[in-house]
Design an enzyme around this catalytic site. Structure first.
Site, short mmCIF file in Angstrom:
data_model
loop_
_atom_site.label_atom_id
_atom_site.label_comp_id
_atom_site.label_asym_id
_atom_site.label_seq_id
_atom_site.Cartn_x
_atom_site.Cartn_y
_atom_site.Cartn_z
N GLN A 60 -1.21 -0.85 -4.16
CA GLN A 60 -2.44 -0.09 -3.97
C GLN A 60 -2.09 1.38 -3.72
O GLN A 60 -1.47 1.71 -2.71
CB GLN A 60 -3.22 -0.66 -2.77
CG GLN A 60 -3.58 -2.12 -2.92
CD GLN A 60 -4.05 -2.74 -1.61
OE1 GLN A 60 -3.69 -2.29 -0.53
NE2 GLN A 60 -4.86 -3.79 -1.70
N SER A 72 0.12 3.31 -5.04
CA SER A 72 1.56 3.50 -4.88
C SER A 72 2.07 4.46 -5.95
O SER A 72 1.84 4.22 -7.15
CB SER A 72 2.29 2.15 -4.99
OG SER A 72 1.88 1.27 -3.98
N HIS A 132 0.84 -1.20 0.00
CA HIS A 132 0.00 0.00 0.00
C HIS A 132 0.87 1.24 0.00
O HIS A 132 1.85 1.33 0.75
CB HIS A 132 -0.91 0.01 1.23
CG HIS A 132 -1.66 1.29 1.40
ND1 HIS A 132 -1.53 2.10 2.51
CD2 HIS A 132 -2.54 1.93 0.59
CE1 HIS A 132 -2.29 3.16 2.39
NE2 HIS A 132 -2.92 3.09 1.23
N SER A 133 0.54 2.20 -0.85
CA SER A 133 1.23 3.48 -0.90
C SER A 133 2.73 3.26 -1.12
O SER A 133 3.12 2.58 -2.07
CB SER A 133 0.94 4.27 0.39
OG SER A 133 1.46 5.56 0.31
N MET A 134 3.58 3.81 -0.27
CA MET A 134 5.02 3.65 -0.44
C MET A 134 5.47 2.21 -0.25
O MET A 134 6.57 1.83 -0.66
CB MET A 134 5.76 4.56 0.53
CG MET A 134 5.61 6.05 0.24
SD MET A 134 6.21 6.52 -1.40
CE MET A 134 7.95 6.22 -1.23
#
Length: 940
Positions: A195, A197, A168-170
């Protein structure tokens, strides 16, 4: 002039608030369904080798479990397929509960024949999107965690050879960074799902480490494309509700022929069709179900582990996240199909259109469309149905026997699932061996459904419409009316291919009869990126669709399409107009992160105006007046335009780069989001038009921010005044030279031992104290001078004249010599130091994320390593301490350095606009240079 300045910045603030309102609240509520746990979640810590635990004391690896499964897995004797969840910026390892809980329920429905073991990593909720120094450490810990997970399965007969990653993200960026490690074996990870990212570039580049990290990852995936071709990566963007990471940044940069690298926006995912914010993409039930279903389809029943076939991974991911043709991967039969239906079940359709409503009684029904006489007149065959049980429902007959088909091929794999029904369109010219098309409308369980089919001419159902110009402000409308005689119409939205465009599309439908009508589905289709969005409307209705883009067209040749799945024999009117609030929202979505650069430029121009005022009249203008006078856009834009034009010349480019000068940063409005921009890429109409607007918006932030700060200083000085002895000296709050030297040494040592941002914060607080004392002195002097006439009157009655009192103020008033000139000197110093403090506050805000990271990990280490502020912050520390004793008189006496500083500040502002939009951390370097010049003007 002052009133005009307030009016200008008030208008700019209004524009900013309109754009922010649209960005934050302009897309309705989150329509995601929540995922729930049916048993209490447990997180079992996985013991890591001592070396790893000592090297990464703030990180941890956990196994997710619930209820009986959590009890069974206490001994970590695992038999499932391993999945590892990676949290993102400030993310918690407990965010894995949605994925783990849904996967556990799915496994229980399958009687645990196949199941997954969901692991999650605790990255200590670090702010890696703002501080990039931890990204490499997180990547190395991820590598150690994967090896630790695989060791848990070493005693199994068929142990897994790799781990599936969900980031998720980073966390998704860290997952791809694994392959940039020197000792990483690429076979340990064959599938990555990310997700929201930001793969293209960081949202904010507040330090050089995050850009170096991205550059290393990008270089690895670009130079080893063939080696990593078998690694499947799926990136899912959240859509417009995610204002933290815009979906354009989630696109993967990969070769066109590498089909294992896929990017999609959540609004285009079948059976989801919803936008998510940055956090809800983790727990959004629609997306979690799609992910878990894909994982279970990828597990081989024989081994209980994820498949190693890249082709199967691609097929399954396409099924769940892109087309969803109703038939599961491999469900379509390649071999010819024979029918056993009786003759009365067959019916040939002699018209161009079929409408069939299935009865409640179970029956077998097949409809035939002959193609022999219709190949030249019609190009496509389109069919749709709701609630149909049959997954295979469209066939191409290759052998007829009377009125029945004996042998056929399955064409159902081309079916696409839409929000209200499934639809399929086949190209007749590709069906040369097919004599008839067969619609299987059987309902073996008696379920009711509707089938609508028709033969189409593509050219008659495709209409081009010119969209209004972005600067039409909604005053220009493009209207088109459609007398629907078909099921599908396509509007080519000419010249709709840039991210700064935003339109409000109103679709009005009207039908004479609404009985047995399927709802209309409106689809905005973007050919160059999977970012389609869907809207469903009943009949009749008036629907408003706001249409924007997540990414610009790479070649500006193709445009977005509006597909209307309409009801036959109805009238539709489509009106298109520019939505100015949405345009502002798009500008902030794409260019909002660069506004700090423009705010810093305006603050520096304001100080330049103050220096000019000191040289001209001996007094600095106020900060608000200085901003009003300094906002001259032409002096900023013209030098950059000239530089960009020169960089188009090859000889100038050679000289430029031979000197080691950096490339000019382009505004993030192009289709390519990379940081190494072509120096001529910015020479476009839109970035040059939007730059002055961003300058005005950045100036409004600086203007109103400094106004709020000034009010705060005034109130705080009023409340702290009783704690200080009243002073009438302009030297209040200053330090002696030896104290300044000791303070500089102390702050330098403190910054080197702990964190550079901490030393900068302390020096800024000292300057803040100087501003507070000047504010108190200014208030005290004002009160004293207001009382002076009354004292003079009393002294006159006692035999003293006014002239005697003014000549001997000490005897008359019992206080030091007071005059308007003393008050004016204090006010001048207050104006100067408040401007310097505003500038120091700005630099402190840019370095604040590293300070937060240091504080967050203080229990593990005292020294921040790496420190983005050290040693570059040393000149800034020296300047901030020395400027505490600076006075306007000092600047006035230093005419040579004052002139030099005043003239050099403008090139510094132009340099910030040219080299800082994609490298925000460079702003500190420019501001440090400006403050160093001011120190030289004060002391030399």
């Amino acid at each position: 002039m002052r009133l005009a300045g307030y009016a200008l910045y008030g208008f700019a603030l209004g524009l900013l608030l309109v754009g922010l309102r649209d960005l934050l609240f302009g897309f309705g509520e989150n329509r995601c369904s929540m995922t729930y746990m049916f048993e209490y979640p447990e997180y079992r810590r996985v013991q890591l080798p001592r070396r790893v635990a000592r090297q990464y004391p703030s990180y941890g690896l956990y196994l997710y479990g619930e209820g009986a499964y959590a009890q069974e897995s206490r001994g970590l004797k695992l038999t499932g397929a391993p999945v590892l969840f990676l949290p993102g910026n400030a993310g918690s390892y407990k965010q894995a509960r949605s994925l783990g809980s849904v996967a556990l329920r799915k496994a229980e429905n399958l009687d645990r024949r196949i199941h997954m073991n969901v692991f999650t990593i605790d990255f200590n909720e670090e702010l890696v999107a703002l501080y990039g120094g931890s990204l490499r450490r997180q990547t190395q810990f991820l590598h150690e965690s994967i090896k630790a997970i695989l060791r848990l399965y070493k005693d199994r007969p068929d142990p897994p050879t790799g781990v599936v990653l969900v980031g998720h993200s980073m966390g998704g960026v860290v997952a791809r960074a694994l392959f940039a490690l020197a000792r990483f074996n690429p076979r340990l990870v064959s599938l990555i799902i990310t997700q929201a990212s930001p793969h293209q570039a960081p949202v904010l580049s507040l330090d050089p480490y995050i850009l170096e990290f991205y550059s290393r990852v990008r270089h690895r995936w670009a130079t080893s494309a063939e080696e990593l071709r078998n690694v499947s990566v799926l990136s899912v963007g959240g859509g417009y509700l995610d204002f933290q990471v815009r979906s354009g940044l989630t696109a993967l940069s990969c070769p066109i022929d590498d089909l294992n690298k896929m990017s999609v926006v959540a609004t285009a995912v079948p059976r989801s069709w919803v936008s998510t914010d940055h956090i809800s993409i983790v727990w959004c039930k629609e997306l979690v179900l799609a992910t878990v279903r894909a994982f279970f389809d990828l597990i081989e029943p024989e081994t209980g582990q994820f498949t190693e076939s890249p082709e199967k991974r691609m097929s399954v991911l396409n099924y769940h996240f892109f087309r969803h043709p109703v038939l599961k991967p491999g469900g379509a039969q390649d071999d010819p199909i024979t029918f056993s239906a009786p003759p009365e079940a067959w019916k040939e359709v002699n018209t161009l259109r079929l409408f069939y409503s299935a009865p409640k009684e179970a029956q077998v029904k097949h409809f035939l469309f002959a193609l022999s006489s219709r190949r030249k007149a019609y190009s496509h065959f389109h069919c749709r149905s709701n609630n149909m049980e049959m997954t295979s429902w469209l066939y191409g007959c290759t052998q007829m026997s009377g009125s029945m088909c004996v042998q056929a091929v399955d064409l159902s794999s081309q079916t696409e699932l839409l929000p209200a029904y499934k639809a399929v369109t086949v190209k007749i010219s590709e069906l040369l061996s097919v004599s008839h098309l067969i619609i299987d409308a059987s309902n073996p369980s008696g379920a009711q459904f509707v089938v609508e089919c028709e033969l189409q001419r593509e050219e008659s159902l495709t209409v081009s419409v010119q969209v209004p110009h972005v600067l039409s402000f909604g005053l220009t409308v493009s209207d088109i009316s459609i007398n629907s005689s078909g099921l599908l119409h396509t509007l080519q939205l000419q010249d709709f291919h840039q991210v700064y465009q935003a339109f409000r599309i109103t679709i009005t439908s009207h039908c004479k009869t609404t009985k047995d009508r399927l709802p209309s589905v409106y689809r905005l289709r973007v050919p160059w990126f999977h970012e389609d969005s869907f809207d469903t409307a009943s009949i009749p209705s008036v629907s408003e669709i706001y249409s924007m883009l997540h990414s610009s067209s790479p070649d500006n040749a193709s445009s977005a399409l509006l597909q209307l799945h309409t009801a036959p024999n109805c009238q539709y009117k489509v009106s298109i107009r520019t939505s100015f609030p949405k345009v502002l929202g798009q500008i902030l979505r794409f260019c909002g992160p660069v506004l700090p650069v423009y705010s810093a430029v305006v603050l520096l121009l304001m100080i330049r105006t103050q220096l000019s005022s000191i040289k001209r009249s001996g007094h600095p203008v106020g900060i608000q007046e200085g901003m009003s006078k300094s906002l001259q856009l032409h002096i900023l834009e013209l030098p950059i335009l000239l530089l960009l034009l020169l960089l188009r010349q090859s000889w100038f480019q050679d000289v430029w780069f031979s000197l080691g000068l950096p490339a000019v940063d382009a505004l993030p409005l192009n289709s390519v989001e990379g940081l190494s921009q072509d120096p001529t890429a910015s020479v476009q109409e839109w970035p040059r038009l939007v730059s002055p607007l961003l300058c005005v918006l950045g100036a409004s932030i600086a203007f109103w921010g400094s106004t709020v700060l000034r009010v705060f200083v005034s109130f705080l000085s009023f409340f702290l005044a009783p704690l200080h002895r009243p002073s009438v000296s302009r030297d209040c709050g200053t330090l002696r030279l030896h104290s300044q030297i000791l303070l500089i040494i102390f702050l330098s040592v403190l910054g080197g031992v702990t964190c550079g941002a901490l030393a900068l914060m302390l020096s800024s607080l000292l300057h803040f104290y100087r501003v507070l004392r000047l504010q108190m002195t200014e208030r005290s002097l004002s009160h004293m001078l207001n009382l002076a006439p009354q004292k003079v009157s009393q002294n006159s009655e006692n035999g003293f004249g006014a002239s005697d009192c003014h000549s001997k103020v000490k005897e008359c008033n019992g206080s030091p010599l007071l005059s308007e000139s003393v008050l004016q000197d204090v006010r001048d110093d207050l104006q100067l130091h408040f401007s310097l403090f505003t500038l120091l506050t700005f630099t402190m805000m840019l370095s604040f994320p590293s300070l937060l990271h240091w504080k967050h990990n203080l229990r593990y280490w005292i020294h921040l390593d790496p420190d983005p502020c050290w040693p570059h912050i040393v000149p800034l520390l020296i300047s901030s301490v020395l400027l505490i004793g600076c006075k306007t008189d000092h600047l006035l006496r230093s005419k040579l350095m004052l002139n030099l500083t005043r003239h050099l500040l403008l090139p510094l502002c132009v340099g910030m606009l040219a080299f800082c939009p994609l490298h925000i951390y460079r702003v500190t370097y420019f501001l440090s240079t400006a403050l160093t010049l001011l120190v030289c003007s004060c002391y030399f």
